[in-house]
Design an enzyme around this catalytic site. Structure first.
Site, PDB file in Angstrom:
ATOM      1  CG  MET A 158      -2.097  -1.059   1.026  1.00 14.70           C
ATOM      2  SD  MET A 158      -2.916  -0.658  -0.203  1.00 14.70           S
ATOM      3  CE  MET A 158      -2.878  -2.209  -1.303  1.00 14.70           C
TER       4      MET A 158
ATOM      5  CG  ASN B  82      -7.397  -3.527   9.710  1.00 16.40           C
ATOM      6  OD1 ASN B  82      -7.377  -3.289  11.119  1.00 16.40           O
ATOM      7  ND2 ASN B  82      -6.453  -4.591   9.437  1.00 16.40           N
TER       8      ASN B  82
ATOM      9  CE1 TYR C 227      -1.361   3.595  14.214  1.00 15.34           C
ATOM     10  CE2 TYR C 227      -1.314   4.645  16.202  1.00 15.34           C
ATOM     11  CZ  TYR C 227      -1.794   3.629  15.384  1.00 15.34           C
ATOM     12  OH  TYR C 227      -3.078   3.033  15.595  1.00 15.34           O
TER      13      TYR C 227
ATOM     14  CE  LYS D  52      -4.639   4.072  12.691  1.00 10.67           C
ATOM     15  NZ  LYS D  52      -4.953   3.314  11.734  1.00 10.67           N
TER      16      LYS D  52
ATOM     17  CB  THR E  72      -2.240  -7.058  17.214  1.00 11.00           C
ATOM     18  OG1 THR E  72      -1.453  -5.979  17.298  1.00 11.00           O
ATOM     19  CG2 THR E  72      -3.496  -6.934  17.191  1.00 11.00           C
TER      20      THR E  72
HETATM   21  N1  LIG Z   1      -3.136  -3.202  17.976  1.00 11.29           N
HETATM   22  C1  LIG Z   1      -3.363  -1.876  18.618  1.00 11.29           C
HETATM   23  O1  LIG Z   1      -3.087  -1.854  19.904  1.00 11.29           O
HETATM   24  C2  LIG Z   1      -4.402  -0.739  18.018  1.00 11.29           C
HETATM   25  C3  LIG Z   1      -4.740  -0.077  18.676  1.00 11.29           C
HETATM   26  C4  LIG Z   1      -5.452   1.043  18.134  1.00 11.29           C
HETATM   27  C5  LIG Z   1      -5.773   0.960  16.819  1.00 11.29           C
HETATM   28  N2  LIG Z   1      -5.325  -0.161  16.273  1.00 11.29           N
HETATM   29  C6  LIG Z   1      -5.608  -0.036  14.560  1.00 11.29           C
HETATM   30  O2  LIG Z   1      -5.886  -1.411  14.389  1.00 11.29           O
HETATM   31  C7  LIG Z   1      -5.427  -1.452  12.758  1.00 11.29           C
HETATM   32  C8  LIG Z   1      -4.706  -2.962  12.734  1.00 11.29           C
HETATM   33  O3  LIG Z   1      -3.980  -3.025  13.811  1.00 11.29           O
HETATM   34  P1  LIG Z   1      -3.143  -4.394  14.143  1.00 11.29           P
HETATM   35  O4  LIG Z   1      -2.516  -4.058  15.474  1.00 11.29           O
HETATM   36  O5  LIG Z   1      -3.734  -5.647  13.893  1.00 11.29           O
HETATM   37  O6  LIG Z   1      -1.995  -4.274  12.931  1.00 11.29           O
HETATM   38  P2  LIG Z   1      -0.875  -5.472  12.620  1.00 11.29           P
HETATM   39  O7  LIG Z   1      -0.971  -6.676  13.315  1.00 11.29           O
HETATM   40  O8  LIG Z   1       0.467  -4.867  12.706  1.00 11.29           O
HETATM   41  O9  LIG Z   1      -1.335  -5.750  11.123  1.00 11.29           O
HETATM   42  C9  LIG Z   1      -0.871  -4.852  10.204  1.00 11.29           C
HETATM   43  C10 LIG Z   1      -1.534  -5.380   8.811  1.00 11.29           C
HETATM   44  O10 LIG Z   1      -1.145  -4.401   7.791  1.00 11.29           O
HETATM   45  C11 LIG Z   1      -0.321  -5.134   6.821  1.00 11.29           C
HETATM   46  N3  LIG Z   1       0.515  -4.132   6.089  1.00 11.29           N
HETATM   47  C12 LIG Z   1       1.622  -3.507   6.874  1.00 11.29           C
HETATM   48  N4  LIG Z   1       2.272  -2.895   5.854  1.00 11.29           N
HETATM   49  C13 LIG Z   1       1.391  -2.856   4.810  1.00 11.29           C
HETATM   50  C14 LIG Z   1       1.890  -2.211   3.385  1.00 11.29           C
HETATM   51  N5  LIG Z   1       3.051  -1.486   3.046  1.00 11.29           N
HETATM   52  N6  LIG Z   1       0.866  -2.431   2.528  1.00 11.29           N
HETATM   53  C15 LIG Z   1       0.079  -3.450   2.906  1.00 11.29           C
HETATM   54  N7  LIG Z   1      -0.252  -3.799   3.791  1.00 11.29           N
HETATM   55  C16 LIG Z   1       0.537  -3.818   4.903  1.00 11.29           C
HETATM   56  C17 LIG Z   1       0.197  -6.313   7.452  1.00 11.29           C
HETATM   57  O11 LIG Z   1       0.455  -7.316   6.551  1.00 11.29           O
HETATM   58  P3  LIG Z   1       2.039  -7.530   5.860  1.00 11.29           P
HETATM   59  O12 LIG Z   1       2.967  -7.297   6.736  1.00 11.29           O
HETATM   60  O13 LIG Z   1       1.971  -8.808   5.282  1.00 11.29           O
HETATM   61  O14 LIG Z   1       1.702  -6.560   4.851  1.00 11.29           O
HETATM   62  C18 LIG Z   1      -1.007  -6.702   8.426  1.00 11.29           C
HETATM   63  O15 LIG Z   1      -1.804  -7.621   7.990  1.00 11.29           O
HETATM   64  C19 LIG Z   1      -4.805  -0.375  12.591  1.00 11.29           C
HETATM   65  O16 LIG Z   1      -5.294   0.416  11.519  1.00 11.29           O
HETATM   66  C20 LIG Z   1      -4.230   0.056  13.670  1.00 11.29           C
HETATM   67  O17 LIG Z   1      -3.796   1.355  13.625  1.00 11.29           O
HETATM   68  C21 LIG Z   1      -4.435  -1.035  16.624  1.00 11.29           C
END
Ligand SMILES: NC(=O)c1ccc[n+]([C@@H]2O[C@H](COP(=O)([O-])OP(=O)(O)OC[C@H]3O[C@@H](n4cnc5c(N)ncnc54)[C@H](OP(=O)(O)O)[C@@H]3O)[C@@H](O)[C@H]2O)c1
Ligand SMILES: *[C@@H]1O[C@H](CO)[C@@H](O)[C@H](O)[C@H]1NC(C)=O
Ligand SMILES: *[C@@H]1O[C@H](CO)[C@@H](O)[C@H](O)[C@H]1NC(C)=O
Ligand SMILES: *[C@@H]1O[C@H](CO)[C@@H](O)[C@H](O)[C@H]1NC(C)=O
Ligand SMILES: *[C@@H]1O[C@H](CO)[C@@H](O)[C@H](O)[C@H]1NC(C)=O
Length: 295
Positions: free
Chosen positions: A90, A116, A183, A187, A220
């Site tokens: 992306m 996401n 970051y 957002k 996560t």
């Molecule tokens: N976890 C938290 O504590 C938390 C808190 C608040 C909000 N959020 C939000 O929830 C959402 C998901 O978070 P998460 O913790 O589940 O994240 P995560 O486990 O790090 O997953 C990120 C996803 O994005 C993909 N990704 C990363 N770089 C990319 C790129 N350049 N192009 C395409 N895909 C890409 C990764 O797959 P690949 O590496 O295979 O590309 C993975 O599937 C995010 O929007 C985050 O801001 C999370």
């Protein structure tokens, strides 16, 4: 008299809050695209949709992991469920167009687009170094610009289906947080862009719904590792993390109800966002006190 009215009022309020009017059947046969769905919350979102009978296209960079996610969707989903993947980075805006094109070709339309994905980056102070600036460009492209491009390519399909946009944000998109300046900024930018788009949709009578998801700490692998690597042991010990699966379900429900925003976990995130304009110093102090500056 007034006591009774007050009790009734509270009763209705609590009752309203407790009633879960979500019916998963409304998602049967829906055509869904989930970005960032190889791991974390996005992966769980794909599994819940599959269980509820929706057809799903998952996308992220790593093809081998996406294949496994599709295989798991097949196990969880209906016999005739359709599951596809498209590997794409992306950071590349032409890839955003290809993802939507692929989804349209495979699914025959799009009802729900869940935005996401985020670029996983180490926590750190922003001191304006050349390294910080290079990373800034990349994070803005992946976390913000790609969301705008994906939305633009999907919009004709979403208009045709009266569909839904679900944008996954964070408490960091409502209250600035240390060690995640860029970051946080991306957002906040999503809130601005999709807030304006929602206004325009209402002016035009466009039926596409936009749900912004304001979520707190979720356990996560990447989030926990990021905090641990930067020595945030106090926060990890004090702040209970939500599970990726529960968070995914809350996101899906909010989208299905066409809610404007969802908060997860509800009470703490709602209270913080509610108070941030009245007593920002206190709200920021409470948040800041969770973090420690590494030596
Ligand atoms: N976890 C938290 O504590 C938390 C808190 C608040 C909000 N959020 C939000 O929830 C959402 C998901 O978070 P998460 O913790 O589940 O994240 P995560 O486990 O790090 O997953 C990120 C996803 O994005 C993909 N990704 C990363 N770089 C990319 C790129 N350049 N192009 C395409 N895909 C890409 C990764 O797959 P690949 O590496 O295979 O590309 C993975 O599937 C995010 O929007 C985050 O801001 C999370
Ligand atoms: C960007 O994506 C397009 C389409 O998938 C591809 O043809 C192109 O090589 C990619 N560019 C880079 C720099 O990876
Ligand atoms: C900014 O650059 C410095 C090096 O000058 C680095 O230590 C820090 O982790 C970087 N911050 C971010 C947020 O990447
Ligand atoms: C979308 O909504 C409009 C207006 O409410 C309605 O006329 C139309 O039939 C709907 N289309 C679909 C595909 O549901
Ligand atoms: C402070 O920020 C973290 C990181 O986003 C968030 O998970 C947490 O809920 C916030 N803490 C409080 C007390 O608001």
């Amino acid at each position: 008299m007034w006591k009774k009215i007050f009790a009734l009022f509270i009763g209705v309020l609590v009752g309203y809050w407790l009633i879960d009017d979500f019916n998963p059947d409304v998602l049967k046969g829906k055509r869904v695209v989930v970005t960032g769905s190889s791991t974390g919350i996005g992966e769980q979102i794909a599994y819940h949709y599959a269980r509820m009978g929706a057809d799903v296209l998952v996308t992220a960079r790593r093809e081998n992991i996406l294949k496994q996610v599709v295989a798991r969707c097949k196990e969880l989903g209906a016999q005739d469920g359709k599951y596809f993947y498209k590997a794409a980075d992306m950071v590349n805006m032409s890839a955003t167009k290809e993802v939507i094109q692929e989804a349209y070709n495979r699914l025959g339309g799009i009802d729900i687009l869940v935005l996401n994905h985020i670029l996983p980056i180490p926590l750190g102070m922003w001191d304006g170094s050349p390294q910080n600036l290079t990373l800034t460009d990349k994070v803005v492209d992946v976390n913000f610009k790609a969301y705008v491009h994906l939305t633009s390519h999907a919009l004709p399909h979403l208009v045709a289906s009266n569909g839904s946009l679900i944008v996954v944000s964070s408490l960091a998109g409502k209250i600035g947080q240390p060690f995640t300046a860029v970051y946080s900024a991306t957002k906040f930018a999503l809130d601005g862009f999709f807030g304006a788009l929602r206004q325009e949709f209402k002016l035009k009578g466009c039926e596409v719904s936009i749900t912004l998801c304001v979520i707190g700490l979720v356990g996560t692998e990447n989030a926990i590792r990021g905090l641990r690597d930067y020595g945030q042991h106090f926060l990890l010990a004090k702040l209970p993390a939500e599970t990726p699966s529960d968070t995914a379900l809350a996101i899906i429900k909010g989208g299905a109800r066409r809610q404007r925003e969802i908060y997860h976990p509800y009470i703490s995130i709602r209270v913080m966002t509610f108070l941030r304009d009245w007593i920002p110093n206190i709200v920021e102090y409470i948040n800041r006190s969770m973090f420690t500056v590494p030596p």
